[in-house]
Write an enzyme that holds these catalytic residues in place. Structure first.
Site, PDB file in Angstrom:
ATOM      1  CG  LEU A  66     113.176  66.899  77.814  1.00  0.00           C
ATOM      2  CD1 LEU A  66     111.782  67.076  78.739  1.00  0.00           C
ATOM      3  CD2 LEU A  66     112.401  68.732  78.418  1.00  0.00           C
ATOM      4  CB  ALA A  88     109.958  66.523  75.930  1.00  0.00           C
ATOM      5  CB  SER A 132     100.719  63.976  85.460  1.00  0.00           C
ATOM      6  OG  SER A 132     100.492  62.884  86.096  1.00  0.00           O
ATOM      7  CD  GLU A 134     100.658  58.835  89.451  1.00  0.00           C
ATOM      8  OE1 GLU A 134     101.283  58.388  90.220  1.00  0.00           O
ATOM      9  OE2 GLU A 134      99.617  58.198  88.408  1.00  0.00           O
ATOM     10  CE1 TYR A 155     105.906  61.456  84.525  1.00  0.00           C
ATOM     11  CE2 TYR A 155     103.614  61.069  86.179  1.00  0.00           C
ATOM     12  CZ  TYR A 155     104.481  61.935  84.878  1.00  0.00           C
ATOM     13  OH  TYR A 155     103.203  61.932  83.739  1.00  0.00           O
ATOM     14  CG  HIS A 185      95.219  61.563  78.003  1.00  0.00           C
ATOM     15  ND1 HIS A 185      95.895  62.894  79.246  1.00  0.00           N
ATOM     16  CD2 HIS A 185      96.397  62.055  77.338  1.00  0.00           C
ATOM     17  CE1 HIS A 185      97.402  62.960  79.648  1.00  0.00           C
ATOM     18  NE2 HIS A 185      97.823  63.395  78.022  1.00  0.00           N
TER      19      HIS A 185
HETATM   20  P1  NAP Z   1     104.860  59.545  75.886  1.00  0.00           P
HETATM   21  O1  NAP Z   1     103.728  58.823  75.112  1.00  0.00           O
HETATM   22  O2  NAP Z   1     106.034  58.920  76.853  1.00  0.00           O
HETATM   23  O3  NAP Z   1     105.615  60.652  75.326  1.00  0.00           O
HETATM   24  C1  NAP Z   1     107.491  61.509  75.895  1.00  0.00           C
HETATM   25  C2  NAP Z   1     108.359  62.278  74.501  1.00  0.00           C
HETATM   26  O4  NAP Z   1     108.795  62.758  75.459  1.00  0.00           O
HETATM   27  C3  NAP Z   1     108.137  61.290  73.643  1.00  0.00           C
HETATM   28  O5  NAP Z   1     108.219  62.085  72.476  1.00  0.00           O
HETATM   29  C4  NAP Z   1     109.668  60.908  74.245  1.00  0.00           C
HETATM   30  O6  NAP Z   1     110.756  60.926  73.211  1.00  0.00           O
HETATM   31  C5  NAP Z   1     109.940  62.332  74.581  1.00  0.00           C
HETATM   32  N1  NAP Z   1     111.479  62.784  75.895  1.00  0.00           N
HETATM   33  C6  NAP Z   1     111.038  61.653  77.114  1.00  0.00           C
HETATM   34  N2  NAP Z   1     112.444  62.355  77.881  1.00  0.00           N
HETATM   35  C7  NAP Z   1     112.905  62.936  77.027  1.00  0.00           C
HETATM   36  C8  NAP Z   1     114.024  63.829  77.011  1.00  0.00           C
HETATM   37  N3  NAP Z   1     114.850  63.510  78.274  1.00  0.00           N
HETATM   38  N4  NAP Z   1     114.436  64.642  75.960  1.00  0.00           N
HETATM   39  C9  NAP Z   1     113.447  65.424  75.548  1.00  0.00           C
HETATM   40  N5  NAP Z   1     112.817  64.627  74.729  1.00  0.00           N
HETATM   41  C10 NAP Z   1     112.060  63.309  75.488  1.00  0.00           C
HETATM   42  O7  NAP Z   1     104.020  60.982  77.030  1.00  0.00           O
HETATM   43  P2  NAP Z   1     102.546  61.364  76.988  1.00  0.00           P
HETATM   44  O8  NAP Z   1     101.207  60.027  77.373  1.00  0.00           O
HETATM   45  O9  NAP Z   1     102.280  61.756  75.353  1.00  0.00           O
HETATM   46  O10 NAP Z   1     102.615  62.121  77.696  1.00  0.00           O
HETATM   47  C11 NAP Z   1     102.553  63.216  77.175  1.00  0.00           C
HETATM   48  C12 NAP Z   1     103.122  64.874  78.638  1.00  0.00           C
HETATM   49  O11 NAP Z   1     102.318  64.298  79.383  1.00  0.00           O
HETATM   50  C13 NAP Z   1     103.905  64.031  79.646  1.00  0.00           C
HETATM   51  O12 NAP Z   1     105.139  65.178  80.023  1.00  0.00           O
HETATM   52  C14 NAP Z   1     103.655  63.154  80.912  1.00  0.00           C
HETATM   53  O13 NAP Z   1     104.290  63.171  81.854  1.00  0.00           O
HETATM   54  C15 NAP Z   1     101.722  64.345  80.283  1.00  0.00           C
HETATM   55  N6  NAP Z   1     101.593  63.324  80.626  1.00  0.00           N
HETATM   56  C16 NAP Z   1     100.652  62.130  80.839  1.00  0.00           C
HETATM   57  C17 NAP Z   1      99.261  61.395  80.941  1.00  0.00           C
HETATM   58  C18 NAP Z   1      99.318  60.640  79.938  1.00  0.00           C
HETATM   59  O14 NAP Z   1      97.987  59.957  80.736  1.00  0.00           O
HETATM   60  N7  NAP Z   1      99.427  60.298  78.900  1.00  0.00           N
HETATM   61  C19 NAP Z   1      98.580  62.784  82.171  1.00  0.00           C
HETATM   62  C20 NAP Z   1      98.721  63.438  82.674  1.00  0.00           C
HETATM   63  C21 NAP Z   1     100.031  63.992  82.196  1.00  0.00           C
HETATM   64  P3  NAP Z   1     110.884  59.788  72.853  1.00  0.00           P
HETATM   65  O15 NAP Z   1     109.213  59.339  72.202  1.00  0.00           O
HETATM   66  O16 NAP Z   1     112.177  59.633  71.838  1.00  0.00           O
HETATM   67  O17 NAP Z   1     110.967  57.875  73.949  1.00  0.00           O
HETATM   68  O1  F7E Z   2      99.064  52.635  84.771  1.00  0.00           O
HETATM   69  C1  F7E Z   2      98.745  49.627  87.138  1.00  0.00           C
HETATM   70  C2  F7E Z   2      99.489  50.598  87.658  1.00  0.00           C
HETATM   71  O2  F7E Z   2     101.091  52.506  84.217  1.00  0.00           O
HETATM   72  C3  F7E Z   2      97.968  52.600  85.188  1.00  0.00           C
HETATM   73  C4  F7E Z   2     101.405  57.830  83.063  1.00  0.00           C
HETATM   74  O3  F7E Z   2     101.045  58.355  81.252  1.00  0.00           O
HETATM   75  O4  F7E Z   2      98.940  58.519  83.953  1.00  0.00           O
HETATM   76  C5  F7E Z   2     100.071  56.976  82.871  1.00  0.00           C
HETATM   77  O5  F7E Z   2     100.378  56.750  84.398  1.00  0.00           O
HETATM   78  C6  F7E Z   2      97.817  51.364  86.689  1.00  0.00           C
HETATM   79  C7  F7E Z   2      98.598  50.980  87.584  1.00  0.00           C
HETATM   80  O6  F7E Z   2      99.505  54.722  83.937  1.00  0.00           O
HETATM   81  C8  F7E Z   2     100.010  46.866  85.117  1.00  0.00           C
HETATM   82  O7  F7E Z   2      99.614  49.582  88.944  1.00  0.00           O
HETATM   83  C9  F7E Z   2      98.915  46.631  86.623  1.00  0.00           C
HETATM   84  O8  F7E Z   2      97.389  51.214  88.823  1.00  0.00           O
HETATM   85  O9  F7E Z   2      99.134  52.692  82.787  1.00  0.00           O
HETATM   86  P1  F7E Z   2     100.068  53.102  83.816  1.00  0.00           P
HETATM   87  P2  F7E Z   2     100.171  55.471  85.472  1.00  0.00           P
HETATM   88  O10 F7E Z   2     100.655  54.704  86.307  1.00  0.00           O
HETATM   89  O11 F7E Z   2      98.512  55.656  86.117  1.00  0.00           O
HETATM   90  C10 F7E Z   2      99.139  59.105  84.305  1.00  0.00           C
HETATM   91  C11 F7E Z   2      98.411  60.482  84.900  1.00  0.00           C
HETATM   92  C12 F7E Z   2     100.597  59.901  83.955  1.00  0.00           C
HETATM   93  O12 F7E Z   2     100.730  61.183  84.472  1.00  0.00           O
HETATM   94  C13 F7E Z   2     102.009  59.146  83.567  1.00  0.00           C
HETATM   95  O13 F7E Z   2     103.037  59.673  82.815  1.00  0.00           O
HETATM   96  O14 F7E Z   2      97.243  50.073  86.061  1.00  0.00           O
HETATM   97  N1  F7E Z   2      98.667  47.961  86.351  1.00  0.00           N
HETATM   98  N2  F7E Z   2      99.382  45.685  86.262  1.00  0.00           N
HETATM   99  C14 F7E Z   2      99.805  47.845  85.678  1.00  0.00           C
HETATM  100  N3  F7E Z   2     100.633  49.175  85.078  1.00  0.00           N
HETATM  101  C15 F7E Z   2     101.717  48.759  83.946  1.00  0.00           C
HETATM  102  N4  F7E Z   2     101.963  49.750  83.485  1.00  0.00           N
HETATM  103  N5  F7E Z   2     101.668  47.278  83.685  1.00  0.00           N
HETATM  104  C16 F7E Z   2     100.733  46.470  83.943  1.00  0.00           C
HETATM  105  O15 F7E Z   2     101.412  45.652  83.755  1.00  0.00           O
END
Ligand code: NAP
Ligand code: F7E
Length: 351
Positions: A66, A88, A132, A134, A155, A185
């Site tokens: 990216l 990504a 997101s 967030e 983020y 998710h």
């Molecule tokens: P993820 O598992 O962390 O996957 C992130 C992807 O981005 C991986 O393929 C990673 O590659 C790639 N990436 C990171 N930095 C990059 C860079 N500099 N250049 C190219 N590729 C790069 O995230 P996810 O949970 O699938 O989420 C997908 C998207 O939705 C993300 O943008 C995330 O912020 C957003 N999102 C996620 C959630 C959720 O709850 N999961 C909710 C809302 C929004 P590597 O495999 O090499 O690390």
């Molecule tokens: O934390 C608490 C932490 O890291 C959830 C990403 O996919 O969803 C994700 O972000 C909660 C937080 O997800 C631990 O403080 C406690 O309140 O699983 P998480 P996140 O921060 O909500 C959003 C929608 C995205 O977009 C992001 O990409 O859990 N928590 N103890 C912890 N969290 C982590 N990671 N580890 C702990 O030990």
């Protein structure tokens, strides 16, 4: 019938792998961008991959990052996708406090690099931005498409920038560019340092006698957790409409981290209070306390609805960890396990 071509950035991530599965199932040709690493990072899509010499192959991977806009533009020009799913990102909220500049560059500016490459090449493709919950941060629940943003992490700030970049390219250049505002998710393919997967792994391993305790941070935070395999369907539907718009995707119910822990441990017959310890390293400088998404617009316009909620998600994630452990226990030391990341990797302690 014309075969559609999609480009997925972040195909090696949780969502990228489910989306690739979905699109291949719909007959698409799928191109994925993979960043180069010293170890393989394609475990989540290996089951979909066929040798590119095979005439039946429809999934193709390309190196790209990216932060390298020239490469992104070159790929777009060469591949001419009909749909671009931009997934990504540096997606870990806690890590974004350690690496705010890289997060801004990749998660924020990375989106503009893609949008600008599409504009400059004049490609008539549709664009999905992985926005997101967030972004809502401190705004009280329930959150919907009109709720003001108040991000609480680098983020979240980067995602707000990317959200507005997407809207700006839509308004300024008439691009079909949409924001999917997805709430948390999860799945068995979730990265192991996100709380749901970390807890599911710990519950299975403690039950199997492989570890005694797990260290966590804030148990009071509440999240609206859904199932990733269902959420990618929402992404696809957003790009099949008559016009571009922004949509919240969520279950509409929130649970605390403590609730999720309790569900995971109860599923294997354990009392979580005997196994969970506090470590302040998992706290964030600023926290998002309560997220509950109102996805009524997605239901009304896209016909999208979730079926899996947090308690069922906890059970299916713990079951997947338990199943993965069984052959792993019989694996000779030093051989690869079935888990994408070794459960004893020191990387688990970094976030
Ligand atoms: P993820 O598992 O962390 O996957 C992130 C992807 O981005 C991986 O393929 C990673 O590659 C790639 N990436 C990171 N930095 C990059 C860079 N500099 N250049 C190219 N590729 C790069 O995230 P996810 O949970 O699938 O989420 C997908 C998207 O939705 C993300 O943008 C995330 O912020 C957003 N999102 C996620 C959630 C959720 O709850 N999961 C909710 C809302 C929004 P590597 O495999 O090499 O690390
Ligand atoms: O934390 C608490 C932490 O890291 C959830 C990403 O996919 O969803 C994700 O972000 C909660 C937080 O997800 C631990 O403080 C406690 O309140 O699983 P998480 P996140 O921060 O909500 C959003 C929608 C995205 O977009 C992001 O990409 O859990 N928590 N103890 C912890 N969290 C982590 N990671 N580890 C702990 O030990």
């Amino acid at each position: 019938m014309t075969v559609k071509t999609a480009l997925i950035t972040g195909i090696t991530g949780q969502d990228g792998s489910y989306l690739a599965e979905l699109l291949l199932g719909k007959g698409y040709v799928v191109h994925g961008v993979v960043r180069r690493a010293s170890t393989f990072n394609t475990q989540r899509v290996e089951h979909l991959y066929r040798d590119p010499h095979d005439p039946e192959a429809r999934l193709f991977l390309h190196y790209g990052d990216l932060t390298d806009g020239t490469r992104i533009a070159g790929l777009l020009e060469r591949l001419q996708p009909d749909e671009v799913y931009h997934l990504a990102a540096q997606s870990h909220v806690r890590v974004s406090f350690d690496e705010p500049l890289f997060t801004g560059d990749s998660t924020g500016l990375g989106t503009t690099r893609l949008l600008e490459a599409i504009r400059a090449t004049g490609l008539p493709c549709r664009f999905y931005q992985a926005s997101s919950s967030e972004m809502f941060g401190a705004s009280p629940p329930p959150q919907h498409e009109e709720t003001p943003f108040h991000p609480r992490s680098p983020y979240g700030v980067a995602k707000v920038y990317a959200y507005w970049a997407t809207r700006n390219y839509r308004e300024a250049y008439g691009m079909y560019a949409v924001n999917g505002i997805l709430f948390n998710h999860e799945s068995p393919r979730r990265g192991p340092t996100f709380v749901t997967r970390k807890v599911a792994m710990a519950a299975a391993r403690i039950k199997a006698g492989l570890q005694d305790v797990v260290y966590l941070g804030n148990l009071d935070a509440r999240r609206d957790w859904g199932y990733a395999a269902e959420y990618v369907e929402g992404m696809w539907r957003m790009l099949q409409q008559d016009g571009p718009d922004d949509y919240v995707v969520a279950t509409g119910v929130s649970y605390s981290v403590r609730d999720f822990v309790e569900h995971c441990f109860a599923h294997v017959g354990l009392d979580w209070r005997d196994h969970v310890l506090f470590d302040e390293r998992y706290l964030r400088p600023a926290e998002v306390d309560d997220l509950v998404g109102d996805a009524s617009k997605a239901a009304r316009v896209l016909g999208w609805q979730p079926t899996v909620r947090a308690p069922e998600l906890a059970r299916l994630m713990v079951d997947a960890e338990t199943a993965a452990l069984t052959p792993a226990l019989a694996t000779p030391v030093g051989m690869p396990t079935t888990s994408p990341v070794s459960a004893t990797s020191p990387l688990l302690e970094l976030a």
